[in-house]
Design an enzyme around this catalytic site. Structure first.
Site, mmCIF file in Angstrom:
data_model
loop_
_atom_site.group_PDB
_atom_site.id
_atom_site.type_symbol
_atom_site.label_atom_id
_atom_site.label_comp_id
_atom_site.label_asym_id
_atom_site.label_seq_id
_atom_site.Cartn_x
_atom_site.Cartn_y
_atom_site.Cartn_z
ATOM 1 N N ARG A 27 -11.750 1.396 13.760
ATOM 2 C CA ARG A 27 -12.089 2.476 12.838
ATOM 3 C C ARG A 27 -11.497 3.822 13.261
ATOM 4 N NH1 ARG A 27 -16.340 1.078 9.479
ATOM 5 N NH2 ARG A 27 -16.755 3.271 9.097
ATOM 6 N N GLY A 99 -17.154 11.005 8.687
ATOM 7 C CA GLY A 99 -17.080 11.553 7.331
ATOM 8 C C GLY A 99 -16.488 12.943 7.353
ATOM 9 N N HIS A 486 19.343 2.090 -10.488
ATOM 10 C CA HIS A 486 19.051 3.446 -10.971
ATOM 11 C C HIS A 486 18.943 4.442 -9.823
ATOM 12 C CE1 HIS A 486 18.595 1.916 -15.000
ATOM 13 N NE2 HIS A 486 17.777 0.981 -14.547
#
Ligand code: F6R
Length: 585
Positions: A27, A99, A486
């Protein structure tokens, strides 16, 4: 994004916290820290670097109350001062946080009478608690009052040198409590304490938990609430490396069986969601990063299989569509973690308009699952490597099955997915891995590579590029085969590796022509296809799965990403700058 663990109980809390942080390292892994209650003081240790490099738990004081944090920097650079826990001016209160506190700048001005030692938003919380504490509140009350001042998403755990407890609160970011005979655990994710208990309580937004000799809950106002624990089926083996050198390869190889598990739901569940899609007036597939690419693939599958137009939008862009939402709109939210802030925000926007929400998530009990009217679990087991692999193919399998169910061809869909699952099991043998490892040695020598696909394999070209960017740090880009001429074809140089995703479908000839156009300009063509072709310099075989081909076609690129990372000495499980569970916007 940032991992938290706290413990109060009979075992040695610092050992539990350090071990739990190592399990949460996916995390965030730029710095870490621990707060340990020792007699009437808090002993805080903070370090820059990965917690997995710390092998000196014996140097920490023993204790029965501790909490820790592994950081993914948002507010403030990676320094020891910015690592959590953060403390109040006296050091008697410490706080860890996951957070973003959006109003931190104005709060910091208001708290100018305090001495700040970091650049973080989190330190504000310690000082707010300190002021409330001085005003005579106990720890839980002081935390609750502080929370009321915060805007944004947060999971917060706090300790005080004066209380034998840990206080945890959440709004937006995840926190789960573990209940065991030896004590209570609180963490960002279950694997942090799965060695000790599988009895869990998923905290709800607005909950404040007090972990002490007993476990109690209130809301932010202080009103008592009751929360019941329930057992979770994840096992310690599923959450561990199980003999593999890295989670990434373990999780890639688990696709030998996870596709089958992904579609193992009751007929009633799948048919209910299919019915919601059929009845909706406007369906949006929402996801971020890899999950966003799954949404995109699914929009092709729904067009082809169910003859149904659905919109696919990345979570962060979805609020732009709020004018088109009605109570008949359906959101299908795709997420491994179920905690991605941008997708959660999309749900909040949609809920305000009365839309229905279905989530396809891997983490049971996640915020997204709980915000949804209906959910389908990926059944993949914990995904710990930062880059998503097995959850991706599980999500695609579920969405393909839903497309068949929407078309009234559910039984056919089950047969197709069963064949997909068994052919991937056969595909992933040792020789296959060796071939891709061999090819990865070449790829590792290049700074750039390109991936092309058409139709439902175009999103997989984009997803393949994410895989090659995030783990071996190759500048990879995915293009629709038809778009090359392109502009991007100007990038092709002698030897540039280019992957062509080819399926036995209506666009096979066109994508082969595009591969030839690249080869004619010196590109080295890696064909991922059911059959070899003269255009390919290197052929990676995949099973012939027609419309379901993206599920198989991405797997060799996942492997290439892993082996190329090893060649380049990159850590496959913890790529730089990234974190699992992106809980900030
Ligand atoms: C890439 C990757 C990310 C996630 C994204 C969404 O390999 O893992 O792009 O897909 O951050 O995460 P979840 O699925 O948890 O919502």
């Amino acid at each position: 994004m940032c991992g938290i663990i706290g413990y109060v109980g009979q075992k040695n809390a610092p050992d539990i916290v350090i071990d739990g942080l190592k399990k949460l390292e996916y995390r965030g892994y730029d710095s870490w820290g621990i707060s340990i209650k020792k007699a009437k003081s808090l002993v805080i240790t903070k370090k820059v670097g990965k917690i997995s490099d710390f092998h000196d738990s014996d140097s920490l004081p023993k204790g029965s109350i501790a909490m820790g944090h592994t950081r993914w920097a948002t507010n403030g650079p990676v320094t020891q001062d910015n690592a959590h826990p953060h403390t109040c001016c006296t050091g008697m209160i410490s706080v860890v946080h996951n957070g973003i506190i959006e109003n931190f700048q104005s709060l910091r001005k208001e708290l100018a009478h305090h001495t700040f030692t970091s650049d973080t938003d989190t330190e504000i919380v310690a000082h707010l608690i300190e002021d409330n504490y001085k005003a005579g509140m106990d720890l839980q009350g002081a935390v609750r009052m502080a929370l009321k001042r915060l805007e944004g998403r947060f999971a917060i755990v706090a300790m005080s040198s004066e209380y034998d407890e840990v206080v945890a609160a959440k709004k937006g970011s995840p926190l789960v409590i573990g209940v065991a005979d030896d004590g209570y655990y609180v963490a960002s994710d279950i694997p942090a304490f799965l060695d000790h208990t599988n009895e869990v309580i998923f905290m709800e937004d607005g909950d404040v938990a007090r972990l002490a000799s007993d476990l109690t809950f209130t809301d932010f106002e202080g009103t008592d609430i009751s929360r019941q624990s329930k057992p979770i089926s994840w096992s310690v083996e599923q959450a561990g490396l199980d003999g593999h050198p890295h989670y990434m390869i373990k999780e890639i190889l688990e696709q030998r069986h996870t596709i089958k598990e992904a579609v193992s739901h009751s007929d009633a569940k799948i048919l209910k969601v299919a019915d919601m899609i059929n009845k909706a007036k406007g369906t949006f597939f929402i996801g971020c990063g890899t999950a966003g690419k799954v949404g995109m693939v699914s929009s092709y599958m729904f067009s082809t299989i169910a003859k149904k137009h659905v919109n696919d939008v990345v979570g962060s862009e979805f609020p732009n569509y709020h004018d088109f939402l009605t109570p008949e709109t359906l959101l299908i939210c795709i997420s491994q973690s179920g905690e991605t802030a941008d997708t959660l925000e999309a749900i909040e926007v949609a809920k305000k308009k009365g839309c229905k929400i279905v989530s396809i998530v891997n983490v049971m009990g996640s915020t997204m699952m709980r915000m949804s009217d209906e959910y389908i679990l990926c059944n993949s087991g914990p995904e710990k490597a930062v880059c998503s692999t097995k959850a991706t193919t599980a999500q695609m399998a579920i969405l393909a099955l839903l497309a068949y169910a929407c078309a009234g061809r559910f039984e056919e869909g089950k047969r197709v997915l069963s064949r997909v699952a068994s052919s991937i099991d056969v595909m992933l043998d040792e020789n296959y891995l060796d071939e891709i490892q061999f090819l990865s040695k070449k790829v590792a020598g290049y700074e750039s590579m390109y991936i092309i696909g058409r139709s439902q394999n175009y999103p997989m070209a984009l997803e393949g590029a994410i895989k090659m960017q995030e783990v071996p740090y190759i500048h990879a880009e995915g293009f629709a085969g038809g778009e090359l001429k392109h502009g991007p074809i100007a990038l092709i140089q002698n030897g540039t590796p280019c992957i062509a995703l080819v399926a036995n479908d209506a666009v096979k000839t066109e994508i082969l022509i595009n591969a030839l156009e690249i080869r004619s300009r010196g590109g080295y063509i890696i064909g991922i296809a059911p059959e070899d072709n003269d255009i390919f310099d290197f052929w990676i075989p995949v099973p012939d799965l027609g419309i379901a081909s993206p599920i198989a076609n991405i797997i060799p690129i996942q492997l290439m990403s892993y082996y190329t990372a090893l060649e380049k000495n990159c850590d496959p499980d913890k790529p730089r700058n990234l974190a699992k569970s992106v809980t900030v916007k």
